[in-house]
Design an enzyme around this catalytic site. Sequence first.
Site, mmCIF file in Angstrom:
data_model
loop_
_atom_site.group_PDB
_atom_site.id
_atom_site.type_symbol
_atom_site.label_atom_id
_atom_site.label_comp_id
_atom_site.label_asym_id
_atom_site.label_seq_id
_atom_site.Cartn_x
_atom_site.Cartn_y
_atom_site.Cartn_z
ATOM 1 N N ASP A 134 0.802 -1.218 0.000
ATOM 2 C CA ASP A 134 0.000 0.000 0.000
ATOM 3 C C ASP A 134 0.839 1.274 0.000
ATOM 4 O OD1 ASP A 134 0.742 -0.923 2.530
ATOM 5 O OD2 ASP A 134 -0.937 0.029 3.552
ATOM 6 N N GLU A 161 -0.854 -2.146 5.280
ATOM 7 C CA GLU A 161 0.154 -2.066 6.348
ATOM 8 C C GLU A 161 0.164 -0.686 6.991
ATOM 9 O OE1 GLU A 161 3.441 -1.423 8.739
ATOM 10 O OE2 GLU A 161 3.312 -0.375 6.799
ATOM 11 N N GLU A 162 -0.254 0.332 6.233
ATOM 12 C CA GLU A 162 -0.130 1.713 6.695
ATOM 13 C C GLU A 162 -1.277 2.172 7.600
ATOM 14 O OE1 GLU A 162 2.332 3.570 6.490
ATOM 15 O OE2 GLU A 162 3.515 3.135 4.713
ATOM 16 N N HIS A 214 7.637 8.913 4.401
ATOM 17 C CA HIS A 214 6.421 9.726 4.472
ATOM 18 C C HIS A 214 6.674 11.188 4.078
ATOM 19 C CE1 HIS A 214 4.027 6.744 7.186
ATOM 20 N NE2 HIS A 214 4.926 6.107 6.462
#
Length: 387
Positions: free
Chosen positions: A80, A138-139, A361
């Site tokens: 993801d 996963e995020e 990020h």
Amino acid sequence: MKKIIAEIDKLKDKIIEIRRHIHMYPDLSGEEYPTRDYVKEILQKEGIKEIRTFENHAGMVVDIIAGDNLPTIAFRADMDALPIKEENNVPYKSRKQGVMHACGHDGHTAILTGFLIACNRHKDKLPFNIRGIFQHKEEVMDGGSEDLIRDGALDGVSAIFGLHMYPYLKTGEIGYKYGEMMASADMFEIEIFGKSAHGARPHEGVDAILTASMVVNSINHIVSRRIDPLHPAVISFGTIEGGKAANIICDHVKLSGTVRTLNDSVRQNIKEMMEEATAGICRAMGAKYNFHYYFGNPELINDDNMVDVVIKAAKKFATPIDLKQPVMGGEDFANYLKVVKGAFFRLGCCNENKATCYPQHHPRFDIDEDSLIIGAKIFANILKELK
């Protein structure tokens, strides 16, 4: 493993092509079906038949069977992306506005795909059956690992390994950590209910803002005064919402935040301490409250013997670096390690000349694609060191 490693070298351009395609067409958590189907088609063209997809989520499990009686070793990649607008000016820049692979999951998926292709082309050389786990979500807090475990992704698995791109290490370095590597990651919400009144007559109301401020202050003292300083813990408030006008005593405030710990006993105690603090202050102020605590991923604890395997496997292709200290970030690979032994390691991808040292990020996060081949080769060499 020599033939598989040589095959990975031959696949370098293909692995980079896969990574760039996934980077251009990123999928948010829970929406990874196009990425999954793209990888599935590549693997099917390679003649890999043992591929499982699922109706209720976008995860995928791929098996390469070298022998009916051989143990199975699993390798995991997450798929993801993040809701971030990319600022890189590269040919493979995200084509989806406001969505980008700012954490390296495109690289993880490309590494595992290339590794599986190489293993399948030399299946007769494999000392183990290989399972590739392509994970969705996963995020986000309700990570996809639990879906996959529930659907049998770890059935029959003897050990599992995973990696993560790491811009704090140079390309050609990997980071390892014995024992606790990453923290548990929980979330909480607190609602404070007061009573509205005119701002000039506060005694006629119950001030939810003042009460919430006292709750924040009290909870922020839990770590410094009620937790053993030898057990790291973090409580962070991320949002505070409340109030309608400057001259009205607020009657409702909503707070939310995250809790990170490296000790399960501390984790359980913090929840109780937070609610105790909230209840006591609200009682004293004449307010009411709702307290919601959501347990997320547990702490990630590597198996020491499996870390030794990773170190030995990496030495031929990279410099292993002991990270020494855990980090308070969460990672739902931890759920796999609750079921089977294994290890998670960091793959350096920082190259100043290629501008790939931005933190995860960040809107300009990118990876040195030379690291992809290093990661795939380490996966291959893990099979040798496990023998």
